[in-house]
Scaffold this active site. Structure first.
Site, PDB file in Angstrom:
ATOM      1  N   GLU A 235      67.123-132.883 -48.187  1.00 10.62           N
ATOM      2  CA  GLU A 235      67.450-131.890 -47.515  1.00 10.62           C
ATOM      3  C   GLU A 235      67.207-130.366 -48.108  1.00 10.62           C
ATOM      4  O   GLU A 235      67.165-130.408 -49.201  1.00 10.62           O
ATOM      5  CB  GLU A 235      69.268-132.113 -47.137  1.00 10.62           C
ATOM      6  CG  GLU A 235      69.489-133.338 -46.447  1.00 10.62           C
ATOM      7  CD  GLU A 235      70.871-133.585 -46.550  1.00 10.62           C
ATOM      8  OE1 GLU A 235      71.662-132.369 -46.745  1.00 10.62           O
ATOM      9  OE2 GLU A 235      71.229-134.677 -46.204  1.00 10.62           O
TER      10      GLU A 235
ATOM     11  N   LYS B 157      68.418-127.055 -49.659  1.00 11.28           N
ATOM     12  CA  LYS B 157      69.700-126.387 -50.165  1.00 11.28           C
ATOM     13  C   LYS B 157      69.806-125.120 -49.792  1.00 11.28           C
ATOM     14  O   LYS B 157      69.046-124.195 -50.256  1.00 11.28           O
ATOM     15  CB  LYS B 157      69.660-126.645 -51.608  1.00 11.28           C
ATOM     16  CG  LYS B 157      70.860-126.388 -52.315  1.00 11.28           C
ATOM     17  CD  LYS B 157      70.839-126.617 -53.812  1.00 11.28           C
ATOM     18  CE  LYS B 157      72.427-126.438 -54.474  1.00 11.28           C
ATOM     19  NZ  LYS B 157      72.927-124.896 -54.311  1.00 11.28           N
TER      20      LYS B 157
ATOM     21  N   ASP C 104      71.172-121.470 -49.113  1.00  5.16           N
ATOM     22  CA  ASP C 104      71.894-120.652 -49.890  1.00  5.16           C
ATOM     23  C   ASP C 104      72.957-119.683 -49.363  1.00  5.16           C
ATOM     24  O   ASP C 104      72.568-118.610 -48.749  1.00  5.16           O
ATOM     25  CB  ASP C 104      70.818-119.700 -50.802  1.00  5.16           C
ATOM     26  CG  ASP C 104      71.512-119.308 -51.936  1.00  5.16           C
ATOM     27  OD1 ASP C 104      72.569-119.688 -52.569  1.00  5.16           O
ATOM     28  OD2 ASP C 104      70.801-118.396 -52.688  1.00  5.16           O
TER      29      ASP C 104
ATOM     30  N   TYR D 181      75.874-130.567 -42.753  1.00  2.00           N
ATOM     31  CA  TYR D 181      74.971-131.713 -43.271  1.00  2.00           C
ATOM     32  C   TYR D 181      75.955-132.947 -43.997  1.00  2.00           C
ATOM     33  O   TYR D 181      75.347-133.749 -44.893  1.00  2.00           O
ATOM     34  CB  TYR D 181      74.030-131.337 -44.517  1.00  2.00           C
ATOM     35  CG  TYR D 181      74.630-130.178 -45.289  1.00  2.00           C
ATOM     36  CD1 TYR D 181      75.723-130.726 -46.342  1.00  2.00           C
ATOM     37  CD2 TYR D 181      74.205-128.709 -45.248  1.00  2.00           C
ATOM     38  CE1 TYR D 181      76.073-129.528 -47.136  1.00  2.00           C
ATOM     39  CE2 TYR D 181      74.954-127.872 -46.083  1.00  2.00           C
ATOM     40  CZ  TYR D 181      75.880-128.322 -47.183  1.00  2.00           C
ATOM     41  OH  TYR D 181      76.263-127.164 -47.681  1.00  2.00           O
TER      42      TYR D 181
ATOM     43  N   LYS E  98      66.591-127.153 -58.114  1.00  3.66           N
ATOM     44  CA  LYS E  98      66.326-126.066 -57.714  1.00  3.66           C
ATOM     45  C   LYS E  98      65.037-125.429 -58.182  1.00  3.66           C
ATOM     46  O   LYS E  98      64.392-125.775 -59.010  1.00  3.66           O
ATOM     47  CB  LYS E  98      67.439-125.111 -58.547  1.00  3.66           C
ATOM     48  CG  LYS E  98      68.819-125.632 -58.142  1.00  3.66           C
ATOM     49  CD  LYS E  98      69.808-124.341 -58.458  1.00  3.66           C
ATOM     50  CE  LYS E  98      71.411-124.691 -58.061  1.00  3.66           C
ATOM     51  NZ  LYS E  98      72.211-123.606 -58.293  1.00  3.66           N
TER      52      LYS E  98
ATOM     53  N   CYS F 188      67.724 -82.405 -57.164  1.00  5.68           N
ATOM     54  CA  CYS F 188      66.583 -82.942 -56.455  1.00  5.68           C
ATOM     55  C   CYS F 188      65.185 -83.117 -57.089  1.00  5.68           C
ATOM     56  O   CYS F 188      64.767 -82.081 -57.149  1.00  5.68           O
ATOM     57  CB  CYS F 188      66.723 -82.651 -55.090  1.00  5.68           C
ATOM     58  SG  CYS F 188      65.354 -83.158 -53.771  1.00  5.68           S
TER      59      CYS F 188
ATOM     60  N   CYS G 221      62.970 -80.879 -54.360  1.00  3.59           N
ATOM     61  CA  CYS G 221      63.494 -79.429 -54.055  1.00  3.59           C
ATOM     62  C   CYS G 221      64.195 -78.578 -55.033  1.00  3.59           C
ATOM     63  O   CYS G 221      64.321 -77.432 -54.893  1.00  3.59           O
ATOM     64  CB  CYS G 221      63.893 -79.124 -52.779  1.00  3.59           C
ATOM     65  SG  CYS G 221      65.534 -79.674 -52.452  1.00  3.59           S
TER      66      CYS G 221
ATOM     67  N   CYS H  21      70.673 -85.338 -51.661  1.00  8.34           N
ATOM     68  CA  CYS H  21      70.332 -83.866 -51.503  1.00  8.34           C
ATOM     69  C   CYS H  21      70.712 -83.029 -50.408  1.00  8.34           C
ATOM     70  O   CYS H  21      70.465 -83.665 -49.358  1.00  8.34           O
ATOM     71  CB  CYS H  21      68.596 -83.586 -51.844  1.00  8.34           C
ATOM     72  SG  CYS H  21      68.055 -82.092 -51.430  1.00  8.34           S
TER      73      CYS H  21
ATOM     74  N   CYS I 109      64.000 -79.731 -47.686  1.00  6.72           N
ATOM     75  CA  CYS I 109      63.580 -80.563 -48.661  1.00  6.72           C
ATOM     76  C   CYS I 109      62.467 -81.500 -48.267  1.00  6.72           C
ATOM     77  O   CYS I 109      62.825 -82.248 -47.076  1.00  6.72           O
ATOM     78  CB  CYS I 109      64.969 -81.356 -49.005  1.00  6.72           C
ATOM     79  SG  CYS I 109      64.380 -82.594 -50.383  1.00  6.72           S
TER      80      CYS I 109
HETATM   81  P1  AMP Z   1      76.121-125.174 -56.438  1.00  6.96           P
HETATM   82  O1  AMP Z   1      76.656-124.313 -55.794  1.00  6.96           O
HETATM   83  O2  AMP Z   1      74.993-124.963 -57.043  1.00  6.96           O
HETATM   84  O3  AMP Z   1      76.985-126.266 -57.153  1.00  6.96           O
HETATM   85  O4  AMP Z   1      75.370-126.359 -55.399  1.00  6.96           O
HETATM   86  C1  AMP Z   1      76.550-127.006 -54.806  1.00  6.96           C
HETATM   87  C2  AMP Z   1      76.463-126.463 -53.140  1.00  6.96           C
HETATM   88  O5  AMP Z   1      75.433-126.206 -52.532  1.00  6.96           O
HETATM   89  C3  AMP Z   1      77.353-127.007 -52.168  1.00  6.96           C
HETATM   90  O6  AMP Z   1      78.649-126.799 -52.235  1.00  6.96           O
HETATM   91  C4  AMP Z   1      77.168-126.768 -50.641  1.00  6.96           C
HETATM   92  O7  AMP Z   1      77.644-125.550 -50.607  1.00  6.96           O
HETATM   93  C5  AMP Z   1      75.483-126.155 -51.160  1.00  6.96           C
HETATM   94  N1  AMP Z   1      74.679-126.909 -50.391  1.00  6.96           N
HETATM   95  C6  AMP Z   1      73.442-126.502 -49.778  1.00  6.96           C
HETATM   96  N2  AMP Z   1      72.786-127.233 -48.966  1.00  6.96           N
HETATM   97  C7  AMP Z   1      73.296-128.306 -49.245  1.00  6.96           C
HETATM   98  C8  AMP Z   1      73.120-129.623 -48.589  1.00  6.96           C
HETATM   99  N3  AMP Z   1      72.015-129.857 -47.911  1.00  6.96           N
HETATM  100  N4  AMP Z   1      73.610-130.716 -48.890  1.00  6.96           N
HETATM  101  C9  AMP Z   1      74.932-130.355 -49.945  1.00  6.96           C
HETATM  102  N5  AMP Z   1      75.177-129.379 -50.434  1.00  6.96           N
HETATM  103  C10 AMP Z   1      74.580-128.213 -49.871  1.00  6.96           C
HETATM  104 ZN    ZN Z   2      65.747 -82.150 -51.909  1.00  4.99          ZN
END
Ligand code: AMP
Ligand code: ZN
Length: 667
Positions: free
Chosen positions: A113, A115, A117, A224, A311, A405, A408, A423, A429
């Site tokens: 899957e 990951k 962010d 997920y 990662k 600035c 100017c 400014c 300006c």
């Molecule tokens: P970390 O924050 O680096 O410990 O990574 C763990 C976090 O990754 C989990 O708490 C989830 O919030 C997040 N995460 C994102 N995508 C996934 C996924 N496909 N499966 C599980 N965790 C995920």
């Molecule tokens: Zn200026």
């Protein structure tokens, strides 16, 4: 009454289905307008019959409730972190450890899957209804942010199919790049500090106190992971499929594979593909697919043994800070930019990095000559994430923010509560003057084709185009003097300028670039004050009473019109034939009124019946004399006939008070 209740429930069901079609399946089968109509209908019924209210109604999506402090609650199942690695060798070792526990001969399948962010979230559903949303917190306890989470459209409030009676589902709330940039654009316009990345912005957004503000953030949620006592699934991949059937937004990118080599292929494929995703991922999560095997493997104190996050290396490099340059924007905001010794990061040469504001410089304690770490995310300009303490510049080269600035030379100011230096020499300006013209010409304002940012700069430096009013006296010969401008493109440009005179008053107002007056505020102001003259003579109290306008915007408007240069500018624009008044007929058509049939009944306080009729027609609605199944709204005044009222209710027609009508027309 039963009829009403049934109607309400029917509407909710229909709306839940449309939400699912639109947000999860990407296959809407009604227009946004029709959707809004249904929501409005439901909303007005719910307002009128609070006894049938439901916390999971589709109307909850717009938020409104304010939570002062979030309740901290225990997770029913702890929320673990993930083991993580940057190397393939680690993944192979991980597989060896799995084999030791599960047996050498056992076949192991994996789900791969993305990951995501963002901010992790755990959602509880009972009888198919969302009952609670908890943040991860410390993994044992999290914050209950249920009201906020309900505003996220990709999270279903009501499930479909054969879902378990009680379960939790986990996922990640994310903010796609587009939304992130949009929020930052608005913040820049308001002189507020910019957010650093989508992840922080997502976590910050779900913890806002006012849920109606959360509703405005274009958040998204991928789910997920299922947790529960009786889930009737035996693998992770099956869990994903089930969750999808119940109406959750499950990442389509997940794959079931049967060897570690196939896992590597997945990792490799996404290493490139992730750059084109509309949101940020920071790696891949590999999970043992069989839930029985997962159970056998168990957990460490922090993380499941059956999952591993791979990662992607942050695209980072270290290089020398050669200097700091300062950019002055349209509003006079001064942004520091690091000038770097050119360095290669993931295939592009990086020479500059954003430093945001003076606080950021102080926080880093930057010195010219420092070796800095530079990271390139999805943001357009890379950022400096730290300093190599082993390789510092000299103390006497500490970076001091400018006092004047760079363009100017006027004195810079930083107002109380703002992070940016400004400014204030707006009128003279150069980058501010140029920026104002570029803003006026831009797509969201006058949308003048053929006049690019660079051409504006050239014309400005030639002294041909000093302010927006000059646009309307530009002559062909003047522009032809510029290199590169062909006869044909000059003609097109002049046609574009001429056509801009047809743009609405609110676009002209927005185009003026009054500080804090964005597109939405410009629209509200033009609707409320109707003309530039009336707006210019409005008092601060009148301005503050306008929707979306607070102290700050009001004083900015007052200052703008107090300046005689601006008055002259507006006078010239008016003489040139730009629209300085809100247009009536046609242009006023309001999406909630378009083609809708209204019946008005009784007498009203703020409108005569004639005035009310006119207003509805102006907004695009139609007037009918009697209530029928075709009626969309009845506006009920004092002394409305009881039979009309009963008829309307029986037909499920929305009955609006005078105030409801006013609110609707302002929306
Ligand atoms: P970390 O924050 O680096 O410990 O990574 C763990 C976090 O990754 C989990 O708490 C989830 O919030 C997040 N995460 C994102 N995508 C996934 C996924 N496909 N499966 C599980 N965790 C995920
Ligand atoms: Zn200026």
């Amino acid at each position: 009454m039963e009829v009403i209740q049934k109607k309400i429930e029917e509407l909710r069901k229909t709306l839940h289905e449309h939400n699912h079609l639109y947000y999860i399946l990407d296959e809407p089968n009604i227009t946004d307008f029709e959707f809004d109509q249904l929501i409005n209908k439901l909303k007005s019924l719910e307002d009128k019959y609070p006894q049938f209210s439901d916390l999971n109604s589709p109307t909850q999506r717009v938020g409104g409730d304010v939570t002062k402090s979030f309740e901290t609650l225990a997770h029913r199942f702890p929320m673990y972190s993930l083991l993580n690695t940057y190397s393939k060798e680690d993944l192979i070792q991980w597989r060896e450890r799995l084999r030791k526990v599960l047996g050498e001969e056992v076949n192991i399948e994996y789900t791969c899957e993305l990951k995501f962010d963002g901010a992790s979230i755990s959602l509880s559903y009972e009888n198919g209804k969302l009952i609670q949303a908890l943040t991860r917190g410390d993994g044992i306890k999290g914050d209950a942010i249920t009201t906020n989470v309900k505003t996220i459209k990709t999270i279903p409030l009501k499930l479909q199919g054969d879902y378990p009676h009680l379960f939790e589902i986990r996922g990640e709330i994310i903010l796609p790049w587009k939304g992130f940039h949009m929020i930052n654009e608005q913040r820049a316009l308001n002189g507020e500090a910019l957010y650093r990345n989508p992840r922080n912005t997502a976590s910050g957004s779900i913890k806002l106190q006012d849920s109606s503000l959360v509703a405005k953030r274009p958040l998204n949620c991928f789910l997920y992971s299922l947790k529960g006592d009786d889930l009737k699934v035996s693998t992770q991949f099956q869990a994903l499929q089930k969750a999808s059937e119940w109406g959750f937004k499950v990442p389509k990118s997940a794959r079931l594979v049967s060897s570690i080599d196939a896992v590597f292929e997945y990792i490799l494929a996404w290493e490139e593909k992730r750059k084109n995703l509309p949101y940020e991922i920071d790696g891949i999560v590999v999970k043992v697919n069989s839930l029985a095997q997962q159970e056998e493997l168990g957990y460490t104190a922090k993380a499941p043994r059956w999952a591993m996050a791979y990662k992607y290396k942050a695209e980072q490099a270290s290089t020398l800070l050669e200097g700091v340059q300062y950019q002055v924007g349209r509003t006079g905001a001064v942004t520091p930019v690091a000038k770097l010794f050119p360095v290669e990061i993931s295939g592009t040469t990086v020479k500059r990095a954003s430093l945001y504001n003076s606080d950021q410089i102080d926080k880093l304690g930057l010195r010219i000559g420092d070796t800095v770490f530079v990271e390139k995310g999805g943001e357009i300009i890379p950022k400096i994430t730290g300093i190599n303490l082993n390789n510092r510049g000299l103390l006497e080269n500490q970076v001091q923010f400018l006092t004047h600035c760079p363009e100017c030379f006027s004195f810079l100011k930083r107002e109380e509560g703002e992070v940016q230096h400004y400014c204030k020499n707006e009128a003279a300006c150069p980058p501010q003057q140029i920026g104002k013209i570029q803003h006026f010409v831009g797509r969201k304002a006058m949308n003048i084709d053929g006049l690019g940012a660079e051409t504006i700069v050239l014309l400005f430096h030639e002294g041909i185009l000093k302010n927006i009013a000059d646009l309307y006296s530009l002559r062909k010969e003047q522009i032809l003097l510029l290199d590169r401008m062909a006869d044909k493109s000059v003609s097109n440009l002049l046609i574009g300028i001429e056509k801009s005179k047809e743009k609405s008053f609110s676009k002209v107002l927005f185009g003026l670039g009054i500080r804090f007056v964005g597109e939405t505020v410009a629209k509200t102001l033009s609707k409320t004050f109707k003309s530039m003259d009336l707006l210019a003579s409005a008092s601060i109290e009148e301005l503050i009473l306008t929707d979306d306008v607070g102290d700050r915007i009001a004083s900015s408007i007052i200052d703008f019109f107090a300046d005689s240069k601006n008055k002259d500018l507006i006078r010239i624009l008016k003489e040139q034939g730009l629209k300085m008044e809100q247009q009536h007929v046609q242009l006023n058509i309001h999406p909630a009124f378009k083609e809708k049939r209204f019946v008005i009944s009784g007498v009203f306080e703020q409108f005569s019946r004639k005035a009310l009729t006119d207003e509805i027609e102006l907004l695009g609605g139609k007037i009918a004399n009697s209530v029928s199944s075709k009626t969309d709204y009845v506006i009920a005044g004092n002394g409305m006939g009881p039979s009309k009222k009963i008829k309307a209710e029986n037909l499920g027609v929305s009955v609006l008070t005078e105030q409801d009508f006013i609110d609707l027309s302002k929306r």
